[in-house]
Write a protein that holds these residues in place. Structure first.
Motif, mmCIF file in Angstrom:
data_model
loop_
_atom_site.group_PDB
_atom_site.id
_atom_site.type_symbol
_atom_site.label_atom_id
_atom_site.label_comp_id
_atom_site.label_asym_id
_atom_site.label_seq_id
_atom_site.Cartn_x
_atom_site.Cartn_y
_atom_site.Cartn_z
ATOM 1 N N ALA A 101 0.828 -1.208 0.000
ATOM 2 C CA ALA A 101 0.000 0.000 0.000
ATOM 3 C C ALA A 101 0.860 1.254 0.000
ATOM 4 O O ALA A 101 0.556 2.235 -0.696
ATOM 5 N N ALA A 102 1.964 1.236 0.774
ATOM 6 C CA ALA A 102 2.843 2.401 0.850
ATOM 7 C C ALA A 102 3.523 2.679 -0.483
ATOM 8 O O ALA A 102 3.892 3.819 -0.781
ATOM 9 N N LEU A 103 3.682 1.656 -1.309
ATOM 10 C CA LEU A 103 4.277 1.809 -2.631
ATOM 11 C C LEU A 103 3.247 2.204 -3.693
ATOM 12 O O LEU A 103 3.574 2.314 -4.869
ATOM 13 N N GLY A 104 2.016 2.391 -3.261
ATOM 14 C CA GLY A 104 0.966 2.784 -4.192
ATOM 15 C C GLY A 104 0.185 1.627 -4.761
ATOM 16 O O GLY A 104 -0.620 1.809 -5.677
ATOM 17 N N GLY A 105 0.407 0.419 -4.218
ATOM 18 C CA GLY A 105 -0.300 -0.751 -4.705
ATOM 19 C C GLY A 105 -1.624 -0.974 -4.003
ATOM 20 O O GLY A 105 -1.940 -0.339 -2.990
ATOM 21 N N ARG A 106 -2.398 -1.902 -4.563
ATOM 22 C CA ARG A 106 -3.699 -2.263 -3.989
ATOM 23 C C ARG A 106 -3.502 -3.544 -3.195
ATOM 24 O O ARG A 106 -3.239 -4.603 -3.745
ATOM 25 N N ALA A 107 -3.632 -3.436 -1.874
ATOM 26 C CA ALA A 107 -3.292 -4.540 -0.984
ATOM 27 C C ALA A 107 -4.493 -5.007 -0.184
ATOM 28 O O ALA A 107 -5.400 -4.228 0.133
ATOM 29 N N ALA A 108 -4.480 -6.299 0.158
ATOM 30 C CA ALA A 108 -5.485 -6.872 1.045
ATOM 31 C C ALA A 108 -4.776 -7.803 2.013
ATOM 32 O O ALA A 108 -3.715 -8.349 1.706
ATOM 33 N N PHE A 109 -5.366 -7.985 3.191
ATOM 34 C CA PHE A 109 -4.786 -8.863 4.198
ATOM 35 C C PHE A 109 -5.854 -9.780 4.769
ATOM 36 O O PHE A 109 -6.997 -9.370 4.983
ATOM 37 N N VAL A 110 -5.472 -11.033 5.021
ATOM 38 C CA VAL A 110 -6.349 -12.015 5.658
ATOM 39 C C VAL A 110 -5.643 -12.549 6.898
ATOM 40 O O VAL A 110 -4.539 -13.109 6.811
ATOM 41 N N GLY A 111 -6.255 -12.350 8.045
ATOM 42 C CA GLY A 111 -5.726 -12.824 9.316
ATOM 43 C C GLY A 111 -6.792 -12.620 10.377
ATOM 44 O O GLY A 111 -7.705 -11.810 10.195
ATOM 45 N N LYS A 112 -6.680 -13.319 11.491
ATOM 46 C CA LYS A 112 -7.761 -13.356 12.478
ATOM 47 C C LYS A 112 -7.455 -12.521 13.715
ATOM 48 O O LYS A 112 -6.391 -12.660 14.331
ATOM 49 N N VAL A 113 -8.409 -11.651 14.068
ATOM 50 C CA VAL A 113 -8.356 -10.944 15.344
ATOM 51 C C VAL A 113 -9.651 -11.211 16.102
ATOM 52 O O VAL A 113 -10.632 -11.694 15.538
ATOM 53 N N ALA A 114 -9.637 -10.896 17.384
ATOM 54 C CA ALA A 114 -10.828 -11.069 18.214
ATOM 55 C C ALA A 114 -11.683 -9.802 18.173
ATOM 56 O O ALA A 114 -11.237 -8.731 17.754
ATOM 57 N N ASP A 115 -12.902 -9.942 18.619
ATOM 58 C CA ASP A 115 -13.814 -8.810 18.731
ATOM 59 C C ASP A 115 -13.526 -8.110 20.058
ATOM 60 O O ASP A 115 -14.279 -8.221 21.025
ATOM 61 N N ASP A 116 -12.412 -7.391 20.102
ATOM 62 C CA ASP A 116 -11.974 -6.723 21.332
ATOM 63 C C ASP A 116 -11.248 -5.430 20.955
ATOM 64 O O ASP A 116 -11.060 -5.136 19.759
ATOM 65 N N PRO A 117 -10.850 -4.616 21.938
ATOM 66 C CA PRO A 117 -10.235 -3.320 21.613
ATOM 67 C C PRO A 117 -8.977 -3.423 20.754
ATOM 68 O O PRO A 117 -8.774 -2.607 19.847
ATOM 69 N N LEU A 118 -8.122 -4.416 20.999
ATOM 70 C CA LEU A 118 -6.930 -4.548 20.176
ATOM 71 C C LEU A 118 -7.291 -4.986 18.761
ATOM 72 O O LEU A 118 -6.637 -4.602 17.790
ATOM 73 N N GLY A 119 -8.355 -5.776 18.631
ATOM 74 C CA GLY A 119 -8.847 -6.126 17.305
ATOM 75 C C GLY A 119 -9.311 -4.893 16.553
ATOM 76 O O GLY A 119 -9.104 -4.774 15.331
#
Length: 340
Positions: free
Chosen positions: A72-90
């Motif tokens: 994204a910082a290089l101007g590209g179109r990026a996506a990410f897949v990874g799991k977080v919890a339904d909490d403040p850090l998520g």
């Protein structure tokens, strides 16, 4: 081939980096060895988190997420897949990715462990002591892999750090199958020599079965993969096994092995090297973005090395300079995205 919405989609551990400067007595009081990465349980992670200074910096992290941020910082179109919890850090993780322009649409873990966090304690001398709780990020499953998203990415890139959980392995294989179904490339990073030592046979099978098309490694990871101290011999092996292998060599630059040919480029000089964390992640970002946009392999290597050089010039695994502008300054801009 389906419409393309993303240049690069990455899959890996979703971790919130919590970074703070601590005084000289903090580590001793908490029984922590300086400069070591400690794996901790949830109770210990909460304890340390509560005792970190109030001005701690919290940012989305994890190897593959860093790569997506670099794209994204290089101007590209990026996506990410990874799991977080339904909490403040998520919330912090998801909001941060969206703020920097990375698509993130994975459902939250409603019950179970909390969002993964890596508490990074910076000593007065700059040494980093890490305490990592993996938590929710190891709950990624096949259900989190969207064929629509994978099919819309020119390249899908996965990290070896997430190869421990059985369900995550299934998710990886499903993602690779979706990528190939849509005539897309699938890339994989060995991540760490310790990962290779644990899963050498499985990693080799991923490569030799052509489940993955592109392999990323550094010198030590590649030598570990083939159980040899001879780097040249390891390069010859990966040339036989993989369609394409991109290998980082630290201060010696990087090389790519493709169709029996080797292309190598020098590193961009950095003096001093402040923090090598994230160098491989940002190299992958530059290389993959260039490849996804049809640029020559030498150009891809150079863009990867440039992105890596920026991130090792300061503390933290995310770029602080405008990488897109930096690439243009070095004659490495260009390459058009595949039309959406």
């Amino acid at each position: 081939m389906a419409d393309t919405r993303f240049d690069v989609l990455t899959i890996g551990n979703a971790i919130v980096d919590v970074i703070a400067h601590v005084g000289p007595g903090f580590l001793a009081r908490e029984g922590l060895a300086e400069g070591i990465m400690h794996l901790v349980d949830e109770e210990r992670s909460i304890y340390l988190y509560d005792r970190m200074p109030a001005d701690k910096r919290q940012i989305s992290g994890g190897s593959a997420a860093n790569t997506a941020a670099g794209v994204a910082a290089l101007g590209g179109r990026a996506a990410f897949v990874g799991k977080v919890a339904d909490d403040p850090l998520g919330d912090i993780f998801a909001d941060d990715l969206r703020r920097i322009g990375v698509h993130y649409g994975v459902s939250r873990l409603a019950s179970g462990p909390s969002t993964a966090r890596s508490m990074i304690l910076l000593s007065p001398d700059g040494e980093r002591t890490m305490n990592t709780y993996l938590g929710a990020c190891h709950r990624l499953t096949e259900a989190d892999i969207s064929e629509d998203e994978i099919g819309a990415a020119t390249v899908t890139y996965m990290e070896g750090f997430l190869w421990d959980p059985v369900e995550a392995k299934k998710a990886f294989v499903r993602a690779a199958n979706y990528a190939h179904r849509h005539e897309r490339a699938c890339a994989f990073t060995l991540s760490d020599p310790f990962c290779v030592d644990r899963y050498r046979d499985e990693f080799l099978d991923l490569i030799r079965s052509q489940t993955v098309d592109y392999v990323f490694a550094n010198v030590n990871e590649l030598k570990s993969l083939y159980e040899t101290d001879d780097f040249g011999a390891a390069v010859q092996q990966i040339a036989r096994d993989a369609e394409l292998a991109a290998v980082t060599m630290g201060a010696d630059g990087a090389m790519v092995v493709h169709n029996g040919e080797i292309v190598a480029v020098p590193a961009f000089p950095v003096d001093p090297v402040v923090d090598a964390t994230g160098a491989g992640d940002l190299f992958a970002a530059g290389f993959l973005l260039a490849v996804s946009r049809g640029q020559e392999l030498e150009m891809a290597l150079r863009l990867g090395c440039l992105a890596a050089s920026e991130v090792i010039s300061h503390i933290g695994a995310r770029p602080v300079l405008d990488l897109e502008e930096l690439a243009v300054e070095h004659g490495l801009g260009g390459g058009e995205p595949v039309p959406a």
